[in-house]
Every structure is written in structure tokens, then in C-alpha cells.
Design an enzyme around this catalytic site. Structure first.
Site, PDB file in Angstrom:
ATOM      1  N   HIS A 231       0.844  -1.198   0.000  1.00 24.76           N
ATOM      2  CA  HIS A 231       0.000   0.000   0.000  1.00 24.76           C
ATOM      3  C   HIS A 231       0.880   1.249   0.000  1.00 24.76           C
ATOM      4  CE1 HIS A 231      -3.033   2.888   1.074  1.00 24.76           C
ATOM      5  NE2 HIS A 231      -3.966   1.971   0.963  1.00 24.76           N
TER       6      HIS A 231
ATOM      7  N   ARG B 191      -2.824   1.202  -6.486  1.00 23.73           N
ATOM      8  CA  ARG B 191      -1.846   1.101  -5.403  1.00 23.73           C
ATOM      9  C   ARG B 191      -0.490   0.602  -5.867  1.00 23.73           C
ATOM     10  NH1 ARG B 191      -5.973  -1.311  -0.797  1.00 23.73           N
ATOM     11  NH2 ARG B 191      -6.968   0.678  -0.444  1.00 23.73           N
TER      12      ARG B 191
END
Lengths: 253, 637
Positions: free
Chosen positions: B266, B330
Site C-alpha cells: 500500500h 496502489r
């Protein structure tokens, strides 16, 4: 920095407990309180001792697992902060810190700093939900709800179920926890059909679990990591009283 | 190994409806004769257990936390996607389907993703009916926000605590069913093995984490909703207790493990501050709606951010991806941050950070609006870093967050072991090689509320599992093996703590099988992991006894399993000679550094079969056919 800890150690539920002294050197102000305990535990294990048991999981203040009484304050000195988000910069170098489990009749100690909070689940079981089964729900936009009402419901719904309110209360009351759920659902149209029944049942369960009653000390809202207001308790009391009347009228109790 | 996906025939829009009609039903009176074991109480497990009980099944539900409400779904911040098109901005089920397949870099099963997009709208309705306080507009209707990988606003949210509110909805439904008597709940109970009888999953071995007692439970089907395996890296955004033991033990009993190398890093997490660091904290992707990502153009620029003039800042996502800007998926955002830091443009201690700056948004919208949108996230950031993001830009760096890989399941969410169903992050099914933001909550609840409750009925009605009790030989054997393993760990009495092994494994994986991988590094990891595993079983120090609450013992069992899983992840990453989504092989990239897929050779699911302690896992392939989505080089430019 260095701190001295006095930590409650208790081998099991029936066993006697006492405060043990530990020195924590090499503490960084950037560490969280639990990371400081991790380091102490690593040293204990290396020395052939048993590590200090404590509940923790997400370490970002949302799961509600962590539960430490730090210097007599639930979740420690920082307002609106769960233990896992408390950092060592909140303590002075050389401080002596007393660490204990939540203490309440309804939360028996399991080991060291770990307590049994299953009573809170049973309060939810008594009525902390909207009785809708999966399927058959109307469109999400079918019922408009005022933004202000949702915001207030959300303020109450943020409760993480940690039990700090119980630990902080001189009566060991779970009123703030119970009232938060009653308010969350009672402020929304979805919660109306069961509103009074819910209040009656959840309060009855709270009593059955040997939590104390509320006598308006307000310690709970000071300790709450989500800063839930004791206004919710007013709402719970109102629903409870009204609930008695409604229940007598329609025989639903 | 049978890897038939069991995707129904017919046009994609009609597959699920047709399948629902064709599946066999269990009549209401017979449902209560069936016992279903559900492990895990997050969005997937919690919603499944509640719904199965509502349907009339007898449910036994297990979680390792002290309450089902604490499962790690609770920490999800940003939101949940649904193709409601409430914003009238061109969203549709087909668009959500398309975005998700593309976002996953064309490595997911089309039919599963389409079903997910169809069901997404029911999830919102269900959660609203439960009293989930989703954000609303002044007119009283539901509000939406944007998320990465999409150009429409389809994300529903409850401040920065969407996962919490959805999980509490599922938890409350579960508590309702516990009260009614349909669910028996076993908190502080950890699954340590799967019991297979006559080729069917028939039960589990568990340890009572308070008394240490090892026992087993029998049922007619087993459902694992035990989450992902990101904690194999030690540092991740997962909760400390999140672990792979349930799925790994099931893998060892015959369930294929699919795409283990697909891990999601992330892009927006708070950077590491020291060696004592125990976990990483995510800052919701929703922040990229209003925050602008930048680094100083000058390498190693020592000036504080507010003294760096606009002209000397590189808003590298906006520069490289003008149409998606800060809202690229992401995997793309994470790799771009790594490149900037590797190139000497990183900020903060050690240079492992980039700025996420809200100054422009605060100027445009006012501080009050930003506070309303992200207030709790800003507070969280300040608590951890002691810096005020209203005044100075946040510093962020990528961190392990989610695992797209997991146990292989067919369209019915059943693994290669009949009767063993796997839902939520624990399975591999819907996100391909990269998950889009706000899709994990959607998938967990889709599986638990709306897919599994149908498909498990078809399994029970078709397989008609014979009566079983825990006194059968298979249960006794599995229990004995678990006891033996526990005793072995406690008897080692070595010199190193469990955490020291876990940290070493995590660092190795992060270096060799993290955001970027190459063959040489993966081979090195494949040589070192067995050595580390051997050292663990020789030199670990697990204090205490089995017959008590023993957190070191709990960790030891989980780390022992991570030490096996890590090897499979590296093997999978080494075999996949392409880059796709979160799997970036340095040897395979486009001239401008984007992931370069090889659809001709790798458009398949890699499903690994366990072959024994000292033998290499066996690779099986489920080919992926794309009938609706055109395979293309992903572009967010």
C-alpha cells in the site's frame, strides 16, 4: 530514555497477583507504549522469565483489544487515545509507571494484564442490533436520513468496545458502552422498531453481568479513547424509562 | 488436482442468476441437521456465520480474538465500492467489473469479478438496513468518494472507519444469531489443523487459548474466513495477530494455494521510525483524493518542505500519469514512491518517505472541510509522528497491506478439498494481481452475505456428507499431531525469541520478494528460508507451558507456518517470469518502467499443491480466459 515499570503479574484467574518491577532502558520517545512492553518482554524471555501477557491486536486504536490501566488511568495520560496509540514521548525520562489490568467485577483477570470482557458481547446479544436478516433490504437511498442525525449516530457508533469506561468508573458500570449502542441505533430510522425493547433488554443484561449503575461521575467519557459523550447515557435512560411505559402499554416486555 | 473453475456457461450477465437457479437447495427442515464450521469473524466469516444461521444451519464459529468484533476488518478505513451510480457519473455493474479486472492487471477470473460487481449493490442496501451510519449528503442521501483506479465516485464510507462500521454490522448480526441459538461462538480459540475424512473437510483441531486445551470439532462443511498472510513480512499494516496458520494447515491437508506471490504494497503508510517497530499504520487511500504526492527535485534536499518552492517540487504521479494523477492504483503508486526514494529524492529519516501534501486542498476547500473528510486520519497521523498534517505535509511510504493470493477456490468458493470453502482475503479469487482500494470490504461481504450461503447449500445437497463424530480416527490423529508439534516447540529451549526469527524472515522477504523482485534475489531467499526454518526448530526459545494462556507459544506456531509459506511465495514469484500488478519482476518492465505482462505464457492462476515437508510444491495451472475484457497494457497515463 529510561523508565521503571511496576506491572501486575498474575499467573491465572484464581491465582494471587502482585506488582513486579522492571527496568526499561533504551526507550525511544517514538515508541508506542506497547512496543516498549514488547522490548521488555524480549528481555524477559531471553532471561528465562515469562513475558507479560497483554491483549493487543490492530495497534492502531480501532480493534479495542488493548486495555491497560496506566498510573491508574484507563489507556494512560493522553486523552482520546487507546493504549496502543500512546507513545513514550508522553512520559518523562526516568518516570516510574504502574501498569495494571482493567479492574471491574464483571471483568475477571485471565492472566497478568488480560481480562475477560465477554460480558460486553452478551450486552450486545441482548439487543444491540437491528433484527434484519440478510436479503430483502430496500434500496440504500430509500430512506433519506438527515446528515446531522447520521453524524450523531456515528459519534456513538465509534465505540471500540475496549471497556475503558467500565475500568474508569468507580461503580464498574458499563453504561457508556451500552448507551453508545442504544444511541447509535436509536438515532437512526432503522433502529426505531426495536428502540425501547432494545433499551430495556440491554440494560437488564448489563445489570445481570454485575456491572454497577451510573451515578454520573463522568469518568467514563474522560477515559473513552473515542471520546463518546455521556449525553448518550441520558438518551439510554430516557429510552429505558419510556420503554417501561411502552412495554406495559403493548405487553411487549 | 481438479482445478475446474465451475463457472456456469452463458452470457456473463446471466451466469450468477442461472447458477442460483441450477444449484440444489436444502429444504428448511433439513438445514438444521447440518453443522457448518466457520473460522474467522471478519467481514467474510462474520457475515457468513450470521447468514448461514439465519437460513437455519447449525453454525459453530471460531475466532482467536477475545471477541468476534475485533477481527482485523475493523481497521479498514476508506470505504466500500458499489456500482450504485448514485452520482450519475457513468458508473455501472459492467464498469465496476471492468475496472476491477483491469486494476487486477488481468489475472482474475472474469465471472467471479462480474458477480462481485453485481452483488455490490445489495451489500450497501443490507448494511444500511442494519444501521451502518454511512456518510450522507444534506438531502439525506448516501454520499460517495473517489478511490484509486477508478474515474467515477462509487465508494461508500463512514468517516475513516468504514471497516469498523461494516464489521460491527456483521458482528451485530452474528450476536443476534448467537442469542437466537443458531450460532455457538468460540472466542479465544485458534484453529491449528483441518480434519479431512474420506476426502471431505469434516472438522478442525483447535486450541483454547486460555486453558491451552487442544480439542476438535466436527461438521458437515468447513468455511475459512481467516484473512490474508501479509504478516509473513513481520512489518505490515495487518493486526499483530493476523496469521496464515488456518489456510496453511489446510494447504498441507490438500488445498491448493493460488498465486502466493501476489502481495499488495500500500502506497500511503506512515514510515518506519525504528528497529523496535512492531507494525505499520496505513493512512487511507482516500487521502489521495485531496492530498498531492511530491518529492524535492533536488536529491537529498535538506530543506523543510515549506521552504521548498513550487518549482523545485516534483509532483511525480501527476507528471507521469496526467489522467489518473494521484489516484493511480496502489501498485503503480507504491513502485513510483520506491523509485523516487531509491533515486535519492526520499524525505524524512533514512530517506524512506515521500510527501502527501494537503496545503493546496486546505487552501481550496478550507480546513473545516478537510477536517470533516479526514479528521480522524489526521489525528492518527499526529499521534504517531507528533507532526500536524494541517501544517506540514504527511510523510508516507509503502507498506505490505493485503495479499491477493490465497487458497484456490472455484466459482462456488470451494477449495480443492471438497467441503472446505474459503472466503474473503483468505481466498485468491477476485482481485487478480492487484486489488483496487475499497474492494476488500466489498469482496468479504459479497462472499459472506450473498455467495457462500447459496453455494454451500448446493454442496451439502449434492455431496450429502455422512454423519461424523470427533471420536473417529482422523480426528484423534490430527489432535495428536497438533499436541506433538506444540510439545516440540516448547521443548527446544534455544537462545532466540520467536520475534527475532519473524523479523529476520520479514526483512528477507521485503528485500527479495517485496515491491520489486528479481531471479537472483529470489534464488537467494529460497536458499536462506530453509536455513532459517532449520534454525528456528533448533534454537527458538518458547517459554511457559502449553496448558495456560501463552502468547509466545501462539506466536511460535504462526511463525513456524510463515517460515514454510514464505518459501512458496518466493517459488511462485520466481516461476512467474512476467510482471503483473503487485508482482514486479525487474527483468520484465516496459521502457518507462511499468509492469510488463506476458499473456501468452502466464495468463493463468498458479495453484500449488503441497508435496510434503522436504519436497518442492507442485505447480498446477488454471488458464484464465478473457471473453469480455480486452487484454491490454494497463495505462493510467
Amino acid at each position: 530514555m529510561k523508565v521503571t515499570l511496576r506491572v501486575w503479574r498474575q499467573r491465572g484467574p484464581g491465582a494471587p497477583g502482585r506488582l513486579e518491577r522492571y527496568e526499561a532502558d533504551d526507550v525511544s520517545p517514538e515508541m508506542s507504549f506497547l512496543e516498549m512492553l514488547d522490548v521488555v518482554n524480549e528481555k524477559l524471555i531471553a532471561a528465562g522469565d515469562l513475558p507479560i501477557a497483554f491483549d493487543h491486536d490492530c495497534r492502531e486504536g480501532i480493534c479495542g483489544s488493548c486495555s491497560l490501566m496506566i498510573d491508574g488511568v484507563a489507556h494512560g495520560p493522553m486523552q482520546g487515545t487507546a493504549t496502543c496509540q500512546l507513545h513514550m514521548r508522553s512520559f518523562a525520562d526516568g518516570a516510574e509507571i504502574v501498569v495494571e489490568p482493567w479492574r471491574a467485577r464483571a471483568f475477571p483477570v485471565i492472566r497478568d494484564l488480560v481480562v475477560d470482557r465477554s460480558a460486553l458481547d452478551r450486552i450486545i446479544q441482548a439487543g444491540g442490533y437491528v433484527s434484519v436478516d440478510t436479503g430483502g433490504a430496500p434500496d440504500g437511498n430509500a430512506i433519506p436520513i438527515a446528515k446531522a442525525a447520521v453524524e450523531r449516530a456515528m459519534d456513538a457508533a465509534q465505540c471500540i468496545g475496549c471497556g475503558a469506561c467500565v475500568a474508569a468508573c468507580p461503580n464498574g458500570s458499563a453504561s457508556l458502552f451500552t448507551a453508545a449502542k442504544i444511541s447509535h441505533l436509536g438515532l437512526l430510522p432503522q433502529g426505531q422498531p426495536e428502540r425501547y425493547r432494545r433499551a430495556l433488554r440491554m440494560v437488564a443484561q448489563m445489570d445481570a453481568e454485575s456491572f454497577g449503575g451510573c451515578s454520573w461521575f463522568g469518568e467514563c467519557q474522560e477515559a473513552c479513547p473515542k471520546e463518546i459523550s455521556i449525553d448518550t447515557i441520558t438518551r439510554m435512560n430516557a429510552d429505558f424509562i419510556r420503554g417501561g411505559t411502552v412495554a406495559r402499554a403493548d405487553g411487549s416486555r | 488436482m481438479d482445478l475446474r473453475s465451475r463457472v456456469p456457461a452463458g452470457p456473463i450477465e446471466q451466469k450468477w442468476d442461472k447458477h442460483r437457479f441450477e444449484m440444489k437447495l436444502v429444504n428448511p427442515a433439513n438445514k438444521r441437521k447440518y453443522t457448518v464450521i466457520v473460522v474467522g469473524t471478519g467481514l467474510a466469516g462474520g457475515s457468513a456465520a450470521a447468514t448461514l444461521s439465519e437460513l437455519g444451519y447449525n453454525v459453530k464459529c471460531f475466532c482467536f480474538q477475545d471477541s468476534p468484533r475485533r477481527a482485523h476488518s475493523i481497521a479498514a478505513q476508506g470505504g466500500i465500492n458499489a456500482a450504485k451510480n448514485y452520482q450519475n457519473d457513468g458508473d455501472s455493474i459492467y464498469r465496476l467489473f471492468y475496472d476491477t479486472v483491469k486494476g487486477g492487471d488481468y489475472r482474475s477470473r472474469e465471472a467471479n469479478v462480474y458477480r462481485l460487481a453485481q452483488i455490490s449493490v445489495n451489500i450497501i442496501d443490507q448494511c444500511v438496513a442494519q444501521g451502518v451510519p454511512f456518510a450522507r449528503e444534506y438531502g439525506g442521501l448516501l454520499a460517495n468518494r473517489s478511490f484509486g483506479g477508478a474515474q467515477v465516485s462509487r465508494t461508500f464510507y463512514a468517516r475513516g472507519q468504514t471497516g469498523q462500521q461494516l464489521l460491527l454490522g456483521a458482528y451485530q448480526a452474528l450476536e443476534k444469531e448467537i442469542q437466537r441459538g443458531g450460532v455457538t461462538m468460540y472466542p479465544r480459540t485458534e484453529m491449528l489443523d483441518l480434519v479431512v475424512v474420506n476426502g471431505q473437510a469434516r472438522g478442525i483441531v483447535v486450541r483454547d487459548m486460555v486453558t491451552g486445551e487442544i480439542s476438535s470439532h466436527a461438521g458437515d462443511a468447513v468455511v475459512l474466513g481467516t484473512g490474508g498472510y501479509g504478516n509473513v513480512f513481520y512489518l505490515s499494516t495487518n493486526a499483530k495477530g493476523s496469521n496464515a496458520t488456518a489456510i496453511w494447515r489446510a494447504h498441507r491437508r490438500g488445498a491448493a494455494f493460488a498465486n502466493p506471490c501476489y502481495t499488495q504494497i500500500h502506497p500511503t503508510c506512515i514510515p518506519v521510525s525504528g528497529s523496535y517497530q512492531s507494525k505499520l499504520t496505513l493512512m487511507s487511500e482516500s487521502l489521495r483524493n485531496d492530498g498531492r504526492v511530491w518529492v524535492p527535485k533536488q536529491q537529498g534536499d535538506p530543506r523543510p518542505p515549506n521552504q521548498i518552492p513550487e518549482a523545485e517540487r516534483d509532483y511525480y504521479l501527476e507528471r507521469r500519469y496526467p489522467s489518473f494523477g494521484n489516484l493511480v492504483p496502489r501498485d503503480v503508486a507504491s513502485r513510483a514512491a520506491k523509485e523516487q526514494c531509491d533515486g535519492g529524492h526520499g524525505v524524512g529519516p533514512g530517506g524512506y518517505g515521500v510527501y502527501l501534501d494537503f496545503a493546496e486542498a486546505i487552501g481550496r476547500l478550507g480546513e473545516a472541510t478537510i477536517r470533516e473528510r479526514y479528521g480522524n486520519l489526521f489525528e492518527m497521523y499526529e499521534r504517531i509522528t507528533d507532526e500536524d498534517p494541517y501544517q506540514v505535509p504527511m510523510r508516507i511510504y509503502p507498506a505490505v497491506h493485503y495479499t491477493m493470493g490465497g487458497l484456490w477456490v472455484d466459482y462456488n468458493l470451494m477449495s480443492t478439498i471438497p467441503g472446505l470453502h474459503v472466503i474473503g482475503e483468505a481466498n485468491f479469487s477476485d482481485h487478480g494481481a492487484n486489488r483496487l482500494g475499497a474492494s476488500a470490504l466489498m469482496q468479504g461481504l459479497a462472499d459472506g452475505y450473498f455467495v457462500l450461503p447459496y453455494t454451500i447449500g448446493d454442496y451439502l445437497a449434492t455431496a450429502r456428507p455422512a454423519p461424523v463424530t470427533t471420536s473417529q480416527r482422523e480426528f484423534a490423529e490430527a489432535e495428536a499431531a497438533t499436541r506433538e508439534r506444540t510439545a516440540r516447540m516448547l521443548a527446544i529451549g534455544g537462545s532466540r525469541t520467536v520475534d527475532s526469527f519473524h523479523r529476520e524472515l520479514g526483512q528477507l522477504l521485503w528485500d527479495k520478494c517485496g515491491m520489486a523482485r528479481n531471479a537472483a534475489g529470489l534464488r537467494e531467499a529460497l536458499a536462506r528460508i530453509p536455513e532459517l526454518r532449520e534454525a528456528f526448530w533448533r534454537d527458538v526459545n518458547v517459554p511457559g507451558s502449553h496448558a495456560e494462556l501463552n502468547q509466545a507459544l501462539e506466536k511460535a506456531g504462526r511463525v513456524a507456518d510463515f517460515l514454510e509459506l514464505a518459501e512458496l511465495m518466493c517459488r511462485d514469484a520466481l516461476h512467474r517470469e512476467e510482471s503483473c500488478g503487485g508482482h514486479f519482476r525487474e527483468e520484465h518492465q516496459t521502457p518507462d518502467g511499468e509492469a510488463l505482462r506476458d499473456d501468452e505464457h502466464f495468463a493463468y492462476v498458479a495453484a500449488w499443491e503441497y508435496a510434503g515437508e522436504d519436497r518442492e510444491a507442485v505447480l498446477h495451472r488454471e488458464p484464465l480466459d478473457f471473453e469480455y475484457v480486452h487484454l491490454a497494457q494497463r495505462s493510467y497515463k
